[in-house]
Scaffold this active site. Structure first.
Site, mmCIF file in Angstrom:
data_model
loop_
_atom_site.group_PDB
_atom_site.id
_atom_site.type_symbol
_atom_site.label_atom_id
_atom_site.label_comp_id
_atom_site.label_asym_id
_atom_site.label_seq_id
_atom_site.Cartn_x
_atom_site.Cartn_y
_atom_site.Cartn_z
ATOM 1 N N SER B 34 0.822 -1.215 0.000
ATOM 2 C CA SER B 34 0.000 0.000 0.000
ATOM 3 C C SER B 34 0.853 1.261 0.000
ATOM 4 C CB SER B 34 -0.902 0.047 1.232
ATOM 5 O OG SER B 34 -1.650 -1.123 1.325
ATOM 6 N N GLU B 55 4.539 -1.136 14.796
ATOM 7 C CA GLU B 55 4.993 0.226 14.501
ATOM 8 C C GLU B 55 5.895 0.790 15.589
ATOM 9 O OE1 GLU B 55 1.803 -0.751 14.541
ATOM 10 O OE2 GLU B 55 1.337 -0.810 12.398
ATOM 11 N N PHE B 80 -1.360 4.955 12.205
ATOM 12 C CA PHE B 80 -0.566 4.082 13.076
ATOM 13 C C PHE B 80 0.818 4.689 13.344
ATOM 14 C CE2 PHE B 80 -3.152 1.144 10.302
ATOM 15 C CZ PHE B 80 -4.222 1.108 11.179
ATOM 16 N N HIS B 106 -1.907 7.299 3.385
ATOM 17 C CA HIS B 106 -3.254 7.263 3.955
ATOM 18 C C HIS B 106 -3.495 8.372 4.979
ATOM 19 C CE1 HIS B 106 -3.034 3.551 1.832
ATOM 20 N NE2 HIS B 106 -4.181 3.082 2.251
ATOM 21 N N ASP B 114 -12.277 2.869 4.004
ATOM 22 C CA ASP B 114 -11.878 2.140 5.219
ATOM 23 C C ASP B 114 -12.585 2.647 6.473
ATOM 24 O OD1 ASP B 114 -10.102 0.338 4.050
ATOM 25 O OD2 ASP B 114 -8.473 1.795 4.058
#
Lengths: 278, 310
Positions: B34, B55, B80, B106, B114
């Site tokens: 992604s 993360e 995140f 994103h 989403d």
């Protein structure tokens, strides 16, 4: 300045010196964490006076062995080792936690020579150590990376994230040491959050493990030496069984000494006990 | 106008940098596909690490690599990277001012389908409050590449946020961008618009419509919200004091707030903030999510007219 190296019984004397120095620091500051510093004193002694290769006059030497104090609050013991190795002058002993001091309340790599990374928020140092070890492997450097964690600290999930990465990247140049003293800030680990068997846990994460008496400098020396020879793709974990407050009778295994400084009388008694041996 | 997602710029530019500089590392968190870093992983495996879904660990590893002279780019989603790993960024990247870059796809409402869990309207605000951090959102593909290169050259932690979806290409490939220096896109005397990210093209459209009505809007691409180009804001205050900010971020603590801080301290000028109205998004088309929050060319025009009436 050459690094001071020691072995066997000389290390016991060094450990005594470190205990006295760290207690003096905390006493002078009237602030700090004596319990965990004392439980880690023998581990730090063996690392800095026997196992690790460092250069006190060249703290950023590229091929130095790295040390990450993941349990950053016990920095008085690390500062004591750095001072006794000559990274800093003795006069800094009285500056712990004071404004402008290299001896911040938790280790600060930008202020203090010999600190390889700033720590203080638990569970994070082990990831940094993994990063250092990956760099060492990829660059084919000879250095090893050591990191010291508390057993209570292993409650942080990030510890296990880092452990998985250490296995994936076959970091046999990484040694994780657990200061397994059974106490944490709020009390006994068994009551706050049981860790169960940390040796088994790390083994199940792919580590080569051993459990030793973390106050026996000869055992520490041998375990660290042995793990250093094991180039088998497995990261190392040495679970060091220790006693929080070790060396000062009234501090041993007493939760309140996690983060309290001794008063005049307590300090005098503690120094006497350490001097007399235990 | 040609459209390209700025996350494509992320993938292309870190690959270029990685080929040129062996100290460039990419740390993926199981969203390499992604985030467009798969080619980096395949081309430069010696400079690539995939830590899986962790993360916090990614940021710690990056800090450790940085102490050994590497320039690690941690790559994940904005929500995140900025918040799951927030304290790790603070402790291990910002406090010791280590050379850790966090590049996140994103950003904003762009992961529209989403829903709220993956949309990220808080990141720029959260991270701009941390000392030593630099916070950037490029407007298009070309400027994204230039700003990633600038982030590589800058010694210290940088957060960059990218769009999931394609956004109009505004700049030519040869244009230069500097961290902390707003780009004047359109001159005008009546009102000044500061926008960033994908809202720059929306603001551009608004400025063109306003021009048809005889209102000349000045438009800046404020790609860096920290350090903010305060000189550009000062100039707008002195020119006419009529300012509109536009962003795909909560109106709290993002670009609008940063501009307001300058205006409030100057003691003159008026700011209208356009952005996400302090509410979570939902699964919906991106344009609809923007419309629900009043982030449209029409809304910008309307605010400009109101400012001029006063």
């Amino acid at each position: 300045m050459e690094q001071i190296k020691a072995s066997g019984t000389e290390l016991k004397e060094k450990a005594k010196e470190l205990r006295k120095t760290l207690l003096t620091m905390i006493y002078e500051a009237q602030s700090g964490h004596p319990g965990g510093s004392l439980s880690a004193a023998d581990i730090i002694t063996v690392l800095y006076f026997h196992t690790m290769n460092v250069r006190p006059d060249e703290p950023k030497w590229e091929d130095r062995d790295r040390f990450v104090l993941s349990k950053g609050h016990v920095c008085p013991v690390l500062y004591s080792a750095l001072i006794k190795q000559g990274f800093m002058e003795e006069k800094e002993i009285g500056t712990l936690r004071k404004q402008g001091s290299p001896l911040q309340g938790h280790p600060d790599m930008k202020r203090c020579p010999g600190i390889d990374i700033s720590t203080g928020s638990l569970g994070q140092g082990i990831s940094c150590a993994v990063g250092m070890a990956i760099a060492g492997k990829r660059d084919q450097r000879p250095y090893r990376v050591y990191t010291l964690l508390g057993d209570g600290e292993c409650g942080e999930g990030q510890v296990w994230e880092a452990a998985m990465a250490a296995n994936k990247y076959e970091l046999d140049n990484l040694t994780v040491l657990i200061d397994n003293n059974g106490l944490q800030n709020d009390g006994f680990a068994a009551e706050i959050m049981p860790t169960l068997d940390l040796e088994k846990k790390f083994a199940s994460f792919g580590f080569q493990t051993v459990r030793i008496n973390g106050h026996d400098v000869l055992e520490l020396e041998a375990a660290l030496d042995f793990m250093g020879t094991q180039k088998n793709g497995k990261p190392k974990c040495i679970v060091c069984n220790t006693v929080k407050g070790k060396g000062v009778s009234f501090m041993e295994n007493v939760p309140k000494w996690h983060g309290v400084a001794p008063n005049d009388e307590e300090y005098r008694q503690a120094m006497q006990e350490i001097e007399g041996g235990f | 106008m040609e459209k390209r997602a700025t996350r494509d710029a992320l993938g292309a530019e870190v690959l270029r940098l990685g080929k040129e500089h062996e100290e460039v590392y990419v740390i993926d968190c199981d969203v390499a596909k992604s985030c467009r870093t798969l080619e980096f992983a395949q081309t430069l495996p010696q400079q690539h690490i995939n830590v899986g879904i962790s993360e916090q660990n990614a940021v710690g590893i990056a800090a450790g690599l940085a102490t050994a002279g590497k320039v690690p780019f941690v790559v994940t989603y904005a929500v995140f990277g900025s918040m799951r790993a927030c304290e790790q960024l603070r402790q291990e990247a910002c406090y010791p001012k280590l050379n850790v870059k966090l590049l996140c796809s994103h950003g904003g409402l762009t992961p529209a389908n989403d829903g709220a869990s993956h949309q990220c309207i808080e990141d720029m605000g959260v991270l701009r409050t941390i000392p030593n951090m630099t916070v950037i959102m490029p407007a298009d593909y070309a400027s994204a590449r230039k700003l990633i290169a600038a982030a590589y050259a800058y010694p210290g932690p940088v957060y960059m946020r990218f769009t999931r979806d394609a956004v109009p290409c505004i700049y030519g490939e040869d244009e230069e961008f500097e961290i902390g220096r707003a780009r004047l896109l359109r001159a005008g005397e009546d009102v000044t618009i500061f926008a960033n990210g994908d809202t720059v093209s929306i603001a551009l459209e608004a400025a063109e419509r306003l021009a048809e009505e005889g209102i000349q809007a000045e438009l800046y691409d404020m790609h860096t919200i920290k350090p903010l180009d305060t000189a550009a804001v000062q100039a707008a205050i002195e020119k006419n004091g009529r300012i509109i900010t536009v962003e795909d971020h909560n109106i709290l603590n993002g670009l609008g707030s940063a501009v307001c801080e300058v205006v409030a301290e100057a003691g003159s000028g008026k700011v209208v903030r356009i952005g996400v109205q302090d509410r979570f998004g939902e699964s919906a088309p991106y344009e609809e999510l923007l419309r629900m929050n009043g982030i449209t060319a029409e809304a910008i025009c309307e605010k400009a007219r109101l400012l001029l009436e006063k």
